[in-house]
Design a protein around this motif. Sequence first.
Motif, PDB file in Angstrom:
ATOM      1  N   LEU A  41       0.850  -1.265  -0.021  1.00 28.93           N
ATOM      2  CA  LEU A  41       0.033  -0.147   0.011  1.00 28.93           C
ATOM      3  C   LEU A  41       0.810   1.143  -0.078  1.00 28.93           C
ATOM      4  O   LEU A  41       0.163   2.278  -0.411  1.00 28.93           O
ATOM      5  CB  LEU A  41      -0.862   0.019   1.243  1.00 28.93           C
ATOM      6  CG  LEU A  41      -2.056  -1.056   1.481  1.00 28.93           C
ATOM      7  CD1 LEU A  41      -2.385  -1.198   2.837  1.00 28.93           C
ATOM      8  CD2 LEU A  41      -3.125  -0.800   0.245  1.00 28.93           C
ATOM      9  N   CYS A  42       2.027   1.220   0.221  1.00 28.45           N
ATOM     10  CA  CYS A  42       2.863   2.365   0.382  1.00 28.45           C
ATOM     11  C   CYS A  42       3.061   3.329  -1.036  1.00 28.45           C
ATOM     12  O   CYS A  42       2.778   2.560  -2.004  1.00 28.45           O
ATOM     13  CB  CYS A  42       4.330   2.340   0.689  1.00 28.45           C
ATOM     14  SG  CYS A  42       4.365   1.907   2.684  1.00 28.45           S
ATOM     15  N   THR A  43       3.097   4.402  -0.791  1.00 31.03           N
ATOM     16  CA  THR A  43       3.167   5.286  -1.957  1.00 31.03           C
ATOM     17  C   THR A  43       4.554   6.058  -2.056  1.00 31.03           C
ATOM     18  O   THR A  43       5.075   6.331  -0.822  1.00 31.03           O
ATOM     19  CB  THR A  43       2.196   6.374  -2.336  1.00 31.03           C
ATOM     20  OG1 THR A  43       1.979   7.109  -0.958  1.00 31.03           O
ATOM     21  CG2 THR A  43       0.721   5.604  -2.482  1.00 31.03           C
ATOM     22  N   GLU A  44       5.212   6.373  -2.969  1.00 31.35           N
ATOM     23  CA  GLU A  44       6.655   7.075  -3.061  1.00 31.35           C
ATOM     24  C   GLU A  44       6.405   8.650  -2.313  1.00 31.35           C
ATOM     25  O   GLU A  44       5.610   9.275  -2.413  1.00 31.35           O
ATOM     26  CB  GLU A  44       6.905   7.427  -4.548  1.00 31.35           C
ATOM     27  CG  GLU A  44       8.271   7.816  -4.792  1.00 31.35           C
ATOM     28  CD  GLU A  44       8.623   8.230  -6.031  1.00 31.35           C
ATOM     29  OE1 GLU A  44      10.061   8.236  -6.234  1.00 31.35           O
ATOM     30  OE2 GLU A  44       7.809   7.782  -7.086  1.00 31.35           O
ATOM     31  N   GLY A  45       7.488   8.794  -1.583  1.00 30.61           N
ATOM     32  CA  GLY A  45       7.481   9.805  -0.677  1.00 30.61           C
ATOM     33  C   GLY A  45       6.394  10.110   0.373  1.00 30.61           C
ATOM     34  O   GLY A  45       6.238  11.211   1.036  1.00 30.61           O
ATOM     35  N   HIS A  46       5.985   9.084   1.048  1.00 25.25           N
ATOM     36  CA  HIS A  46       5.132   9.092   2.051  1.00 25.25           C
ATOM     37  C   HIS A  46       5.385   7.891   3.016  1.00 25.25           C
ATOM     38  O   HIS A  46       6.077   6.629   2.680  1.00 25.25           O
ATOM     39  CB  HIS A  46       3.902   8.868   1.546  1.00 25.25           C
ATOM     40  CG  HIS A  46       3.046   9.930   0.694  1.00 25.25           C
ATOM     41  ND1 HIS A  46       3.742  10.125  -0.256  1.00 25.25           N
ATOM     42  CD2 HIS A  46       2.197  11.032   1.202  1.00 25.25           C
ATOM     43  CE1 HIS A  46       3.009  11.246  -1.021  1.00 25.25           C
ATOM     44  NE2 HIS A  46       2.332  11.638   0.004  1.00 25.25           N
ATOM     45  N   ALA A  47       4.769   7.982   4.094  1.00 22.15           N
ATOM     46  CA  ALA A  47       4.904   6.837   4.973  1.00 22.15           C
ATOM     47  C   ALA A  47       3.375   6.494   5.206  1.00 22.15           C
ATOM     48  O   ALA A  47       2.620   7.187   5.003  1.00 22.15           O
ATOM     49  CB  ALA A  47       5.403   7.328   6.571  1.00 22.15           C
ATOM     50  N   LEU A  48       3.273   5.112   5.693  1.00 25.05           N
ATOM     51  CA  LEU A  48       1.861   4.711   5.620  1.00 25.05           C
ATOM     52  C   LEU A  48       1.417   4.703   7.237  1.00 25.05           C
ATOM     53  O   LEU A  48       1.981   3.852   7.971  1.00 25.05           O
ATOM     54  CB  LEU A  48       1.716   3.305   5.220  1.00 25.05           C
ATOM     55  CG  LEU A  48       0.334   2.378   5.114  1.00 25.05           C
ATOM     56  CD1 LEU A  48      -0.381   3.163   3.872  1.00 25.05           C
ATOM     57  CD2 LEU A  48       0.682   1.006   5.174  1.00 25.05           C
ATOM     58  N   PHE A  49       0.457   5.376   7.479  1.00 24.95           N
ATOM     59  CA  PHE A  49      -0.068   5.358   8.917  1.00 24.95           C
ATOM     60  C   PHE A  49      -1.204   4.452   8.960  1.00 24.95           C
ATOM     61  O   PHE A  49      -2.443   4.539   8.307  1.00 24.95           O
ATOM     62  CB  PHE A  49      -0.827   6.813   9.379  1.00 24.95           C
ATOM     63  CG  PHE A  49      -1.321   6.962  10.668  1.00 24.95           C
ATOM     64  CD1 PHE A  49      -0.692   6.322  11.704  1.00 24.95           C
ATOM     65  CD2 PHE A  49      -2.467   7.925  10.930  1.00 24.95           C
ATOM     66  CE1 PHE A  49      -1.348   6.511  13.173  1.00 24.95           C
ATOM     67  CE2 PHE A  49      -2.881   7.909  12.259  1.00 24.95           C
ATOM     68  CZ  PHE A  49      -2.359   7.321  13.116  1.00 24.95           C
ATOM     69  N   LEU A  50      -1.137   3.401   9.616  1.00 23.96           N
ATOM     70  CA  LEU A  50      -1.999   2.279   9.465  1.00 23.96           C
ATOM     71  C   LEU A  50      -2.708   1.960  10.755  1.00 23.96           C
ATOM     72  O   LEU A  50      -1.952   1.578  11.864  1.00 23.96           O
ATOM     73  CB  LEU A  50      -1.364   1.099   8.925  1.00 23.96           C
ATOM     74  CG  LEU A  50      -2.217  -0.149   9.151  1.00 23.96           C
ATOM     75  CD1 LEU A  50      -3.383  -0.216   8.018  1.00 23.96           C
ATOM     76  CD2 LEU A  50      -1.209  -1.521   8.609  1.00 23.96           C
TER      77      LEU A  50
END
Length: 373
Positions: free
Chosen positions: A171-180
């Motif tokens: 699920l991650c996207t470039e330039g981001h962290a995943l808040f799950l």
Amino acid sequence: MQVADVFQEAHGRAPEGVWRAPGRVNLIGEHTDYNDGFVLPFALPWGVSVAASRRADRTVTVRSLQAPGEAHTLDDLDRAEGWVRYAAGAVWALRDAGYEVGGADLVLDGDVPPGAGLSSSAALEVAVAVALDDLYGLGLDRMELARLARRAENEFVGMPCGIMDQAASALCTEGHALFLDCRSLAYRNVPLDVAKAGMRFLIIDTGVHHELADGRYAQRRRECENAAKRLGVAALRDVTDLNDALARLDGAERRRTQHVVTENHRVEALVGLLRAGAVTEIGALLNASHLSLRDQFEVSCPELDVAVEAAVRGGARGARMTGGGFGGSAIALVPADRVASVQESVNRAYRERGFAAPRFLEAVPSPGARRLA
């Protein structure tokens, strides 16, 4: 593309496609995922690529550019051994969930540093699941693929991990962290532009290879579950009065609870700082997380502790162990102009203690699972 060329050589035809899923590093939120808590990973540039094609029979062949492979039928996947079990587990999980997946030829190529706590196993599982989803036109969303990949690791491989690793890979996207949120599985990608802030994320691979299936990880999980039962809550995420909870617990269960509850608060605080654009201010939370993992959850090791302490001495804004623990890697937030001094500080500290030299890798928030060709 090398993996496609190897597929061509092995099978006498071109693959139907090539897919890739990344490893991950967890910025903060350690051992909170299986406690229904919060995590904040981001995807790495390194991962697992898989060249794949369908087969008309019930055979699944799995090979890797790094290691010999195996062939199995759809009926004897449980006979897979070693690293092949992660790929076989992804096939099994899809089929066991009722999805019509037939035979396949799979050729894999991985460049996630093994044993460094960067989740090469989840990358492998997700890469195979994404490839089979496309090949067989299943139309699954990425969270469902992450759930099935996690099931492969839990029930087929026998590693009782939470969903963070597979979700980050999918699920991650470039330039981001995943808040799950690991209970509801609600998530959002939070901007993480460290370069704009004049910073770098430096991974310090201690070289201490860990095997989480050796029982210590599972023991921590049992201690958390037992503490939740004693407190009358579904999971430690539900503890709202920490002082009261700690007064009712003792020993390991008390320490594990203190870590999980405070770590969830640290995740939320760090997300708040990122949303405010205060990347340079997150170091204190990283430091606090490491101390909690060292003293309350007891999953650090001397090499990790030395790496964290020396990184901060050398100029890092903050650092912490990352991953399941007992070895693997630390992550440090470092001003761009202090990277060399941090590396020298850690190298010097390792030499003084007689440790083998660590490896340094720059962690850039990268894309999640995707089709390459």
